[in-house]
Write an enzyme that holds these catalytic residues in place. Sequence first.
Site, PDB file in Angstrom:
ATOM      1  N   GLY A  21       0.813  -1.218   0.000  1.00  0.00           N
ATOM      2  CA  GLY A  21       0.000   0.000   0.000  1.00  0.00           C
ATOM      3  C   GLY A  21       0.844   1.263   0.000  1.00  0.00           C
ATOM      4  O   GLY A  21       0.505   2.243   0.645  1.00  0.00           O
ATOM      5  N   ILE A  24      -1.187   4.257  -1.312  1.00  0.00           N
ATOM      6  CA  ILE A  24      -2.100   4.846  -0.324  1.00  0.00           C
ATOM      7  C   ILE A  24      -1.296   5.606   0.728  1.00  0.00           C
ATOM      8  O   ILE A  24      -1.709   6.674   1.182  1.00  0.00           O
ATOM      9  CB  ILE A  24      -2.918   3.737   0.396  1.00  0.00           C
ATOM     10  CG1 ILE A  24      -3.580   2.793  -0.599  1.00  0.00           C
ATOM     11  CG2 ILE A  24      -3.918   4.347   1.375  1.00  0.00           C
ATOM     12  CD1 ILE A  24      -4.850   3.283  -1.173  1.00  0.00           C
ATOM     13  N   TYR A  59      -4.727  -7.914 -15.728  1.00  0.00           N
ATOM     14  CA  TYR A  59      -4.198  -8.981 -14.874  1.00  0.00           C
ATOM     15  C   TYR A  59      -2.786  -8.666 -14.403  1.00  0.00           C
ATOM     16  O   TYR A  59      -2.344  -9.120 -13.361  1.00  0.00           O
ATOM     17  CB  TYR A  59      -4.196 -10.324 -15.611  1.00  0.00           C
ATOM     18  CG  TYR A  59      -5.579 -10.906 -15.752  1.00  0.00           C
ATOM     19  CD1 TYR A  59      -6.303 -11.284 -14.616  1.00  0.00           C
ATOM     20  CD2 TYR A  59      -6.168 -11.064 -16.987  1.00  0.00           C
ATOM     21  CE1 TYR A  59      -7.583 -11.809 -14.739  1.00  0.00           C
ATOM     22  CE2 TYR A  59      -7.451 -11.583 -17.113  1.00  0.00           C
ATOM     23  CZ  TYR A  59      -8.153 -11.962 -15.992  1.00  0.00           C
ATOM     24  OH  TYR A  59      -9.411 -12.466 -16.103  1.00  0.00           O
ATOM     25  N   ASP A  76      -2.136   4.108  -9.042  1.00  0.00           N
ATOM     26  CA  ASP A  76      -1.838   4.931  -7.861  1.00  0.00           C
ATOM     27  C   ASP A  76      -2.140   6.408  -8.120  1.00  0.00           C
ATOM     28  O   ASP A  76      -2.451   7.148  -7.186  1.00  0.00           O
ATOM     29  CB  ASP A  76      -0.371   4.769  -7.443  1.00  0.00           C
ATOM     30  CG  ASP A  76      -0.177   3.511  -6.592  1.00  0.00           C
ATOM     31  OD1 ASP A  76      -1.134   3.102  -5.914  1.00  0.00           O
ATOM     32  OD2 ASP A  76       0.916   2.928  -6.629  1.00  0.00           O
ATOM     33  N   GLU A 146       6.977   8.381  -5.286  1.00  0.00           N
ATOM     34  CA  GLU A 146       6.824   7.001  -4.828  1.00  0.00           C
ATOM     35  C   GLU A 146       7.497   6.081  -5.839  1.00  0.00           C
ATOM     36  O   GLU A 146       7.155   6.095  -7.017  1.00  0.00           O
ATOM     37  CB  GLU A 146       5.328   6.653  -4.727  1.00  0.00           C
ATOM     38  CG  GLU A 146       5.083   5.204  -4.339  1.00  0.00           C
ATOM     39  CD  GLU A 146       3.721   4.659  -4.737  1.00  0.00           C
ATOM     40  OE1 GLU A 146       2.795   5.455  -5.041  1.00  0.00           O
ATOM     41  OE2 GLU A 146       3.585   3.430  -4.760  1.00  0.00           O
ATOM     42  N   LYS A 195      13.028  -8.583  11.744  1.00  0.00           N
ATOM     43  CA  LYS A 195      14.168  -8.964  10.886  1.00  0.00           C
ATOM     44  C   LYS A 195      13.964  -8.592   9.403  1.00  0.00           C
ATOM     45  O   LYS A 195      14.886  -8.058   8.778  1.00  0.00           O
ATOM     46  CB  LYS A 195      14.467 -10.464  11.042  1.00  0.00           C
ATOM     47  CG  LYS A 195      15.788 -10.893  10.450  1.00  0.00           C
ATOM     48  CD  LYS A 195      17.001 -10.409  11.242  1.00  0.00           C
ATOM     49  CE  LYS A 195      17.319 -11.352  12.388  1.00  0.00           C
ATOM     50  NZ  LYS A 195      18.252 -10.755  13.352  1.00  0.00           N
ATOM     51  N   GLN A 198      14.806  -5.079   9.065  1.00  0.00           N
ATOM     52  CA  GLN A 198      16.261  -4.861   9.201  1.00  0.00           C
ATOM     53  C   GLN A 198      16.985  -5.182   7.891  1.00  0.00           C
ATOM     54  O   GLN A 198      17.839  -4.426   7.442  1.00  0.00           O
ATOM     55  CB  GLN A 198      16.829  -5.756  10.303  1.00  0.00           C
ATOM     56  CG  GLN A 198      16.345  -5.423  11.703  1.00  0.00           C
ATOM     57  CD  GLN A 198      16.947  -6.393  12.723  1.00  0.00           C
ATOM     58  OE1 GLN A 198      18.110  -6.774  12.636  1.00  0.00           O
ATOM     59  NE2 GLN A 198      16.155  -6.806  13.687  1.00  0.00           N
ATOM     60  N   CYS A 387     -18.719   3.238 -20.711  1.00  0.00           N
ATOM     61  CA  CYS A 387     -17.904   2.944 -21.899  1.00  0.00           C
ATOM     62  C   CYS A 387     -18.378   1.662 -22.588  1.00  0.00           C
ATOM     63  O   CYS A 387     -19.405   1.676 -23.244  1.00  0.00           O
ATOM     64  CB  CYS A 387     -16.424   2.904 -21.521  1.00  0.00           C
ATOM     65  SG  CYS A 387     -15.378   3.270 -22.944  1.00  0.00           S
ATOM     66  N   HIS A 513     -15.504   7.949 -18.826  1.00  0.00           N
ATOM     67  CA  HIS A 513     -15.272   7.251 -17.554  1.00  0.00           C
ATOM     68  C   HIS A 513     -15.434   8.208 -16.368  1.00  0.00           C
ATOM     69  O   HIS A 513     -14.444   8.803 -15.917  1.00  0.00           O
ATOM     70  CB  HIS A 513     -13.860   6.647 -17.545  1.00  0.00           C
ATOM     71  CG  HIS A 513     -13.721   5.498 -18.490  1.00  0.00           C
ATOM     72  ND1 HIS A 513     -13.934   4.196 -18.111  1.00  0.00           N
ATOM     73  CD2 HIS A 513     -13.430   5.469 -19.808  1.00  0.00           C
ATOM     74  CE1 HIS A 513     -13.762   3.405 -19.154  1.00  0.00           C
ATOM     75  NE2 HIS A 513     -13.451   4.157 -20.204  1.00  0.00           N
ATOM     76  N   GLU A 515     -15.760   7.570 -13.341  1.00  0.00           N
ATOM     77  CA  GLU A 515     -15.068   7.100 -12.127  1.00  0.00           C
ATOM     78  C   GLU A 515     -13.690   7.733 -11.969  1.00  0.00           C
ATOM     79  O   GLU A 515     -13.121   7.717 -10.885  1.00  0.00           O
ATOM     80  CB  GLU A 515     -14.971   5.566 -12.140  1.00  0.00           C
ATOM     81  CG  GLU A 515     -13.960   4.951 -13.107  1.00  0.00           C
ATOM     82  CD  GLU A 515     -14.488   4.740 -14.526  1.00  0.00           C
ATOM     83  OE1 GLU A 515     -15.480   5.409 -14.895  1.00  0.00           O
ATOM     84  OE2 GLU A 515     -13.913   3.930 -15.279  1.00  0.00           O
TER      85      GLU A 515
END
Length: 540
Positions: A21, A24, A59, A76, A146, A195, A198, A387, A513, A515
């Site tokens: 993540g 996020i 996929y 992202d 990122e 660990k 580390q 769409c 689209h 969204e």
Amino acid sequence: MNSSRKTKYIFITGGVISALGKGIAAASIGYILKSRGFDVTIQKIDPYLNVDPGTMSPYQHGEVFVLDDGSETDLDLGHYERFLDINMTKDNNTTTGMVYQHVIERERAGDYLGSTVQVVPHITNEIERRILKVGKNEKFDIVISELGGTVGDIEGLPFLEAIRQFKLKHGKDNCLNIHLTLVPYIETAGEIKTKPTQHSVKKLREIGISPDIILGRTKRHLDTKTREKISLFCNVDFESVIEAIDADSIYEIPLLFENHKLGDIISHKLDLPMKQSRLAKLRKFVKIIKNPKHQVAIGICGKYTELHDAYKSILESFIHAGVENNAEVNIKWLCAEEIANSDNPKKVLDGIHGLLIPGGFGERGIEGKIVAIRVAREQNIPFFGICLGLQCAVIEFARNVCGLEDANSTEFVEETKQPVIDLMEEQKNITDMGGTMRLGQYPAKVKKDSIAFDCYKKINISERHRHRYEINNDFLDELTENGMVVGAKNTELDLVEMIEYPNHPWFVACQFHPELKSRIDRAHPLFKNFVKATLTYKKA
Ligand code: GLN
């Protein structure tokens, strides 16, 4: 905007495993800093060789997120835009493919004046140029970059080297390294283990990067002893070892980070003015997510139903729209192929209060989607097509209402006699697949007295696109004479952008689209209204 400001740079790397993540986390850090009044932007760096994810299968990569400028980017960027509420550009996503393409083009042009072109410095300089470019000449106070993948990946090395050099060149007070790692809880030992963290930090330090802050992804709270251990072994001060605990909602993460004073720690380390985070709006938003008054079930019928990342923005849009209706939207995944083979498709839609058909490519699952749409149309179940969802709705209407039995899209049956959906004119001679669809923002005009207008409450809209096919205008009269209404149109290009049926409680489909433009606290009007319609349907 302040032209004399010094931009600060935050680099986020990931350790131990992928899928922790990071996106996020980056968006949440951006949210906190923006809420403190800073101008923030975020860049995703993807170490793969593709120039962009546009040609990758869902996929492989999940959803392809499209920006206003038409660039096809990593999903992202959807989180970044939703959390920061800003419109990003192609500069916000860099890939190895883009970096090498640029350097090789310059080499062919003779720009390197006889030198041997190498990873260091030519590739690393190009990476640096791209990090600086996203800051747009000091327009932003803070640029977060990122880095995709995990520390230790071969393909990430040039980027880590560039990040190391960046601190050297641009001052250590202006750069911050945040490392997100996994701190697993081992059931059998009953212990949290440090660990892996580390080891991951050791790998980073081999490259010459020392993390300034460690975010430990964990199922359980990190106790003082664990944090002390990480602090000691990883050479990071105790307060800067912060837990990133599993949250019920991703929108809670900025709040959780701030509980651990992450904003103060970042401000202190980057020598930024200490400010107060303003999180009241987000708190209210999360409160509704956690305690919604209503419940509603919406079916999504698509090809990648087992792969929810392929529909990331749609799922987030339903969360935003749910909050604005004080409701939780429960998604029921419907398998198109199962519906096609079912002898009682009505039953498959049992218990859902709305049907959404999302975008997609290729003919697999199409017939099942058309069957599901028919049920929704005939049973007055609220329907929302996006769409490919619009294209399937048109085929269904043409076949079952207009009696055009062979109606189809030339995408699925090239030689169909009734191509109600056909390749756009400007697509006909295109051979390259990458970046050649109708992409990005285009304006449209909404019809007054329509459901579309009820949603948008305005005539001029602008939405993002990603498609090659469209409603064939040769069939438009026949479709509208039979009751289909054009809810919005691109008048310049003469393309139908939205359709709806007036004798149905809520049947709306769009070629674009929506969204991609839904935000926290600013749900997209079509999603908001669709959820409202499903609540009304449920009550009835
Ligand atoms: N395959 C369809 C087209 O290219 C729909 C694309 C989509 O749903 N994004 O037009």
